[in-house]
Design a protein around this motif. Structure first.
Motif, PDB file in Angstrom:
ATOM      1  N   THR A 118      65.862 -15.383  71.513  1.00  0.00           N
ATOM      2  CA  THR A 118      66.532 -14.718  70.392  1.00  0.00           C
ATOM      3  C   THR A 118      66.493 -15.570  69.126  1.00  0.00           C
ATOM      4  N   ALA A 119      65.518 -16.465  69.049  1.00  0.00           N
ATOM      5  CA  ALA A 119      65.450 -17.407  67.925  1.00  0.00           C
ATOM      6  C   ALA A 119      65.456 -16.733  66.554  1.00  0.00           C
ATOM      7  N   PRO A 120      64.728 -15.616  66.335  1.00  0.00           N
ATOM      8  CA  PRO A 120      64.765 -15.013  64.991  1.00  0.00           C
ATOM      9  C   PRO A 120      66.174 -14.612  64.559  1.00  0.00           C
ATOM     10  N   LEU A 121      66.958 -14.055  65.479  1.00  0.00           N
ATOM     11  CA  LEU A 121      68.327 -13.689  65.129  1.00  0.00           C
ATOM     12  C   LEU A 121      69.182 -14.928  64.907  1.00  0.00           C
ATOM     13  N   ALA A 122      69.009 -15.949  65.733  1.00  0.00           N
ATOM     14  CA  ALA A 122      69.789 -17.186  65.576  1.00  0.00           C
ATOM     15  C   ALA A 122      69.541 -17.805  64.202  1.00  0.00           C
ATOM     16  N   ARG A 123      68.295 -17.828  63.792  1.00  0.00           N
ATOM     17  CA  ARG A 123      67.960 -18.392  62.474  1.00  0.00           C
ATOM     18  C   ARG A 123      68.592 -17.567  61.353  1.00  0.00           C
ATOM     19  N   LEU A 124      68.607 -16.245  61.541  1.00  0.00           N
ATOM     20  CA  LEU A 124      69.207 -15.382  60.525  1.00  0.00           C
ATOM     21  C   LEU A 124      70.719 -15.585  60.473  1.00  0.00           C
ATOM     22  N   LEU A 125      71.350 -15.808  61.624  1.00  0.00           N
ATOM     23  CA  LEU A 125      72.784 -16.097  61.655  1.00  0.00           C
ATOM     24  C   LEU A 125      73.100 -17.374  60.885  1.00  0.00           C
ATOM     25  N   VAL A 126      72.254 -18.389  61.044  1.00  0.00           N
ATOM     26  CA  VAL A 126      72.454 -19.635  60.300  1.00  0.00           C
ATOM     27  C   VAL A 126      72.399 -19.370  58.799  1.00  0.00           C
ATOM     28  N   ARG A 127      71.419 -18.585  58.366  1.00  0.00           N
ATOM     29  CA  ARG A 127      71.283 -18.284  56.941  1.00  0.00           C
ATOM     30  C   ARG A 127      72.474 -17.465  56.437  1.00  0.00           C
ATOM     31  N   GLU A 128      72.925 -16.496  57.235  1.00  0.00           N
ATOM     32  CA  GLU A 128      74.088 -15.693  56.842  1.00  0.00           C
ATOM     33  C   GLU A 128      75.347 -16.550  56.792  1.00  0.00           C
ATOM     34  N   ALA A 129      75.445 -17.522  57.705  1.00  0.00           N
ATOM     35  CA  ALA A 129      76.604 -18.416  57.690  1.00  0.00           C
ATOM     36  C   ALA A 129      76.646 -19.228  56.400  1.00  0.00           C
ATOM     37  N   TYR A 130      75.503 -19.759  56.002  1.00  0.00           N
ATOM     38  CA  TYR A 130      75.474 -20.504  54.740  1.00  0.00           C
ATOM     39  C   TYR A 130      75.766 -19.594  53.550  1.00  0.00           C
ATOM     40  N   ALA A 131      75.262 -18.358  53.610  1.00  0.00           N
ATOM     41  CA  ALA A 131      75.528 -17.412  52.517  1.00  0.00           C
ATOM     42  C   ALA A 131      77.019 -17.099  52.414  1.00  0.00           C
ATOM     43  N   ALA A 132      77.735 -17.168  53.555  1.00  0.00           N
ATOM     44  CA  ALA A 132      79.176 -16.905  53.561  1.00  0.00           C
ATOM     45  C   ALA A 132      79.994 -18.153  53.268  1.00  0.00           C
ATOM     46  N   GLY A 133      79.328 -19.295  53.015  1.00  0.00           N
ATOM     47  CA  GLY A 133      80.041 -20.497  52.606  1.00  0.00           C
ATOM     48  C   GLY A 133      80.193 -21.570  53.657  1.00  0.00           C
ATOM     49  N   ALA A 134      79.443 -21.475  54.755  1.00  0.00           N
ATOM     50  CA  ALA A 134      79.546 -22.499  55.798  1.00  0.00           C
ATOM     51  C   ALA A 134      79.173 -23.864  55.241  1.00  0.00           C
ATOM     52  N   SER A 135      79.877 -24.906  55.728  1.00  0.00           N
ATOM     53  CA  SER A 135      79.544 -26.269  55.308  1.00  0.00           C
ATOM     54  C   SER A 135      78.422 -26.844  56.143  1.00  0.00           C
ATOM     55  N   PHE A 136      78.281 -26.356  57.379  1.00  0.00           N
ATOM     56  CA  PHE A 136      77.257 -26.866  58.300  1.00  0.00           C
ATOM     57  C   PHE A 136      77.073 -25.835  59.397  1.00  0.00           C
ATOM     58  N   ALA A 137      75.834 -25.504  59.713  1.00  0.00           N
ATOM     59  CA  ALA A 137      75.542 -24.558  60.796  1.00  0.00           C
ATOM     60  C   ALA A 137      74.457 -25.144  61.677  1.00  0.00           C
ATOM     61  N   ASP A 138      74.696 -25.130  62.986  1.00  0.00           N
ATOM     62  CA  ASP A 138      73.748 -25.706  63.937  1.00  0.00           C
ATOM     63  C   ASP A 138      73.581 -24.745  65.112  1.00  0.00           C
ATOM     64  N   VAL A 139      72.530 -24.962  65.917  1.00  0.00           N
ATOM     65  CA  VAL A 139      72.221 -24.080  67.040  1.00  0.00           C
ATOM     66  C   VAL A 139      72.128 -24.899  68.321  1.00  0.00           C
ATOM     67  N   ARG A 140      72.755 -24.386  69.390  1.00  0.00           N
ATOM     68  CA  ARG A 140      72.576 -24.936  70.734  1.00  0.00           C
ATOM     69  C   ARG A 140      71.753 -23.928  71.520  1.00  0.00           C
ATOM     70  N   TRP A 141      70.555 -24.343  71.939  1.00  0.00           N
ATOM     71  CA  TRP A 141      69.610 -23.426  72.566  1.00  0.00           C
ATOM     72  C   TRP A 141      69.796 -23.354  74.083  1.00  0.00           C
ATOM     73  N   ASP A 142      69.606 -22.150  74.639  1.00  0.00           N
ATOM     74  CA  ASP A 142      69.606 -21.923  76.081  1.00  0.00           C
ATOM     75  C   ASP A 142      68.241 -21.356  76.483  1.00  0.00           C
ATOM     76  N   ASP A 143      67.904 -21.443  77.785  1.00  0.00           N
ATOM     77  CA  ASP A 143      66.599 -20.975  78.244  1.00  0.00           C
ATOM     78  C   ASP A 143      66.711 -20.477  79.688  1.00  0.00           C
ATOM     79  N   ASP A 144      66.437 -19.189  79.893  1.00  0.00           N
ATOM     80  CA  ASP A 144      66.490 -18.607  81.237  1.00  0.00           C
ATOM     81  C   ASP A 144      65.584 -19.348  82.221  1.00  0.00           C
ATOM     82  N   ASP A 145      64.378 -19.692  81.791  1.00  0.00           N
ATOM     83  CA  ASP A 145      63.419 -20.308  82.712  1.00  0.00           C
ATOM     84  C   ASP A 145      63.905 -21.674  83.185  1.00  0.00           C
TER      85      ASP A 145
END
Length: 416
Positions: free
Chosen positions: A42-69
């Protein structure tokens, strides 16, 4: 023919979805930090969430990735005796974000049958160890100490399960359509629609809280269940508030109003109306009998071993921690789709949850000790698992403290 100006492109729907998750889901306040938990698919959505978070005023946005395999490899190939080992940093990232006054958003998306071929005891051993270490963060969630949100997104194996017979690309496209429709992200005025929907849920939860029913009686199909409600219970539904006054909506989608059952006042038989996808195993035909709040008999048409191991997590997992009402006419129910994902399927039918109760569902519960919470009827456990019991033939009555019976739902629909 002129084009339909109300039809949104895929990119517009996806941006709507990310904006809803950040602004309605998290209710993000400028200056907050954000942790996004996301499967790699779901990386494309995760990246978009980060951008939306910054647009809403986030001071820092990071991602913790998971993997079914990676998960499958561990439970299939790792040696016995190793499943209590944890990557503590993964949980520590959640707690660090919460303690810093930040917000956490998780994309819950996995192959529902991922772990169906592995020994369920391996998964259960790991889940118990993880839940025990994660309890300080879980307590923050159960008390609404932080603004948090769950959403989902297609992964290929899941999409193919939902839409068999289609190509992988067609199945993923159909699943996106289903997710956009269920979350109203396919509407140009999605934010406005959500505000109206949340207001309707608040009206219903306020009405039920004022009623202070002693119990709810569910009757329909093979179910005949009386669920006593915790003393001084509060109904939740839609938006909630953190102690800092941040308004957030924990689940997108959400169609339910819910509260805390009394841990010692549940009696009767309840039968599931939809399968439960739990830890990569599909559990169907759940039938449980309660006496004085405790599970005394549990069977399933399939996945019974996994069901029994879930119930045996601890003493609290033998009791209920949530009872929720959802109209049979909810958008997800009307779609006729089974999502194999509790975030969606619980919003298609009334449901109950084995395990821990939310502290905010009891007046003053957030400040109570575990013993004080239990005295009100609240349940404590390392787990919390929702499963669906509602249908178009389910009637629900509210039982007053004076013993009177009042209709709440008829044929799966609210009459209040």
């Amino acid at each position: 023919m002129l084009p339909d100006v109300t039809t949104l492109s895929f990119e517009e729907k996806l941006h709507n979805y990310a904006r809803l998750a950040v602004r309605v889901g998290l209710g993000l306040r400028p200056g907050q930090r954000v942790l996004v938990q996301a499967p790699v698919d779901t990386a494309p959505l995760a990246r978009l969430l980060v951008r939306e978070a910054y647009a809403a005023g986030a001071s820092f946005a990071d991602v913790r990735w998971d993997d079914d395999d990676v998960q499958l490899a561990r439970f299939s190939l790792a040696p016995e005796g190793s499943f209590e080992q944890l990557s503590r940093w993964r949980v520590d990232a959640e707690l660090e974000t919460a303690e810093a006054g930040g917000a956490v958003i998780a994309i819950r998306a996995t192959n529902p049958g991922l772990l169906s071929g592995v020994d369920p005891s391996r998964v259960t051993t790991h889940q118990r160890a993880l839940a025990a270490y994660r309890k300080p963060y879980s307590l923050q969630v159960m008390t609404n100490r932080l603004n948090w949100n769950l959403i989902s997104a297609p992964v290929p194996e899941w999409a193919e399960l939902m839409f068999p017979g289609l190509s992988r690309e067609e199945a993923v496209a159909r699943q996106w359509d289903a997710i956009f429709a269920a979350t109203r992200a396919d509407q140009p005025d999605a934010l406005e629609q959500w505000q109206a929907h949340l207001a309707d849920l608040q009206r219903r939860r306020d009405f039920l809280t004022e009623k202070q029913y002693a119990a709810l009686h569910f009757r329909g199909g093979e179910t005949d269940l009386t669920v006593g409600l915790a003393d001084d219970h509060i109904w939740g539904g839609g938006a909630a508030q953190t102690p800092a006054g941040i308004t957030f909506t924990a689940n997108i989608p959400t169609e339910e109003v819910w509260t805390a059952p009394h841990r010692e006042r549940v009696d009767g038989v309840v039968v599931s109306t939809k399968p439960l996808s739990y830890n990569g195993v599909l559990i169907e035909g759940i039938r449980i009998r309660f006496e004085a709040g405790r599970v005394v008999e549990a069977t399933a048409a399939s996945g019974q071993d996994t069901l029994l191991q879930m119930i045996e997590t601890d003493e609290g997992s033998h009791r209920l921690g949530e009872v929720a009402l959802v109209p049979h006419s909810s958008p997800i129910s009307r779609s006729g789709l089974f999502f194999y994902n509790t975030l969606y399927d619980e919003n298609a039918a009334s449901h109950i949850a084995i395990g821990s109760a939310y502290r905010f569902n009891v007046r003053g519960g957030v400040e109570m000790t575990t013993e004080e919470f239990a005295a009100k009827g609240g349940n404590d456990s390392l787990t919390h698992v929702d499963w669906m019991i509602g249908s178009g033939e389910m009637d629900v009555d509210g039982l007053t403290k004076s013993g009177e019976r009042e209709p709440v739902m008829r044929g799966g629909e609210f009459v209040i």
